[in-house]
Design an enzyme around this catalytic site. Sequence first.
Site, short mmCIF file in Angstrom:
data_model
loop_
_atom_site.label_atom_id
_atom_site.label_comp_id
_atom_site.label_asym_id
_atom_site.label_seq_id
_atom_site.Cartn_x
_atom_site.Cartn_y
_atom_site.Cartn_z
N GLU A 1 0.83 -1.22 0.00
CA GLU A 1 0.00 0.00 0.00
C GLU A 1 0.86 1.26 0.00
O GLU A 1 0.47 2.29 -0.56
CB GLU A 1 -0.87 0.05 1.27
CG GLU A 1 -1.94 -1.01 1.36
CD GLU A 1 -2.52 -1.10 2.78
OE1 GLU A 1 -3.64 -1.61 2.91
OE2 GLU A 1 -1.86 -0.69 3.74
N ASP B 1 -11.94 -4.87 -1.89
CA ASP B 1 -12.81 -6.06 -1.89
C ASP B 1 -14.17 -5.68 -1.36
O ASP B 1 -14.31 -4.72 -0.60
CB ASP B 1 -12.18 -7.16 -1.02
CG ASP B 1 -11.86 -6.65 0.38
OD1 ASP B 1 -10.74 -6.14 0.58
OD2 ASP B 1 -12.74 -6.72 1.26
N1 SAH Z 1 -1.75 -9.86 3.72
C1 SAH Z 1 -3.00 -10.59 3.77
C2 SAH Z 1 -4.20 -9.75 4.05
C3 SAH Z 1 -3.96 -8.34 4.48
S1 SAH Z 1 -5.19 -7.80 5.57
C4 SAH Z 1 -3.22 -11.32 2.47
O1 SAH Z 1 -2.47 -11.12 1.53
O2 SAH Z 1 -4.20 -12.07 2.38
C5 SAH Z 1 -5.83 -6.46 4.85
C6 SAH Z 1 -5.19 -5.12 5.09
O3 SAH Z 1 -5.87 -4.26 4.21
C7 SAH Z 1 -5.38 -4.52 6.47
O4 SAH Z 1 -4.29 -3.69 6.82
C8 SAH Z 1 -6.68 -3.72 6.36
O5 SAH Z 1 -6.62 -2.42 6.93
C9 SAH Z 1 -6.96 -3.63 4.86
N2 SAH Z 1 -8.19 -4.28 4.38
C10 SAH Z 1 -8.51 -4.41 3.06
N3 SAH Z 1 -9.68 -5.05 2.91
C11 SAH Z 1 -10.14 -5.35 4.14
C12 SAH Z 1 -11.31 -6.02 4.63
N4 SAH Z 1 -12.23 -6.50 3.82
N5 SAH Z 1 -11.43 -6.16 5.97
C13 SAH Z 1 -10.50 -5.68 6.80
N6 SAH Z 1 -9.39 -5.04 6.40
C14 SAH Z 1 -9.19 -4.87 5.08
#
Ligand code: SAH
Length: 226
Positions: free
Chosen positions: A6, A190
């Site tokens: 990010e 998402d």
């Molecule tokens: N690295 C992990 C997921 C990251 S978590 C993977 O690759 O699967 C998501 C990060 O993006 C967090 O820092 C949060 O602030 C943000 N984020 C994006 N979508 C989100 C969602 N649906 N729920 C919670 N946080 C979300």
Amino acid sequence: MAMHAESDPIRSRLDLQPAGSPELWPSIEWFASDDESIVLARNGRDPGHGVDAIGTGPATITTLLSVQRWQPRWIVSAGTAGGFNARGGHVGQVIVADGPVIHHDRRIPLPGFDQLARGGHPSADLRDVATRLGFVSGPCSTGDSLDAPPADIEAMAAHGTLAKDMEAAAVAGVADRLGVRFTACKVITDIVDGEIATAEEFRANLATASAVLADAVPALLADLPA
Ligand code: SAH
């Protein structure tokens, strides 16, 4: 900010250079502009687990130590978030916080502690700025999980959440306590109430959303009241 993916596009867009780390918590990374008018604070990688230190705990520590070091006039929690079909959300949408930012996953049904759990610390009123920039302003909320069990969904619906993240409420809490103006700027990766599994949709859209963020955050910073 929480994640490398990010924050790297913003770093290069604003030409932010490494500006040290707190002695007490060296995994936190600071990057500053030439004149130090803009500082990006990143939670960094968790030394034990080797991944980005996402979530409210790291966000609290980063915010506290960053305010102590830089004494900012504004704090912006910038990153990605989940959005909601039911409330007009779509991937790539830019949300600027409006109203209190709550913890949608903390429940303590005891007088006083219920409000402590909820948080609900204020964000600055930037509705005019958001409109001018073509962003949407609205309620943000935070939880420490990427998924959303029914109790969280209910809390977010009651709050009218447009952006569900894992850091903003914690950052807002520290900003409020220390008397620093706060906002959040989140790009939707998402759709929480959509068809695709969150982790899969998040991964697919992280790079494009981060590119949108690299345009949105500098524009917002340039338009913040003095
Ligand atoms: N690295 C992990 C997921 C990251 S978590 C993977 O690759 O699967 C998501 C990060 O993006 C967090 O820092 C949060 O602030 C943000 N984020 C994006 N979508 C989100 C969602 N649906 N729920 C919670 N946080 C979300």
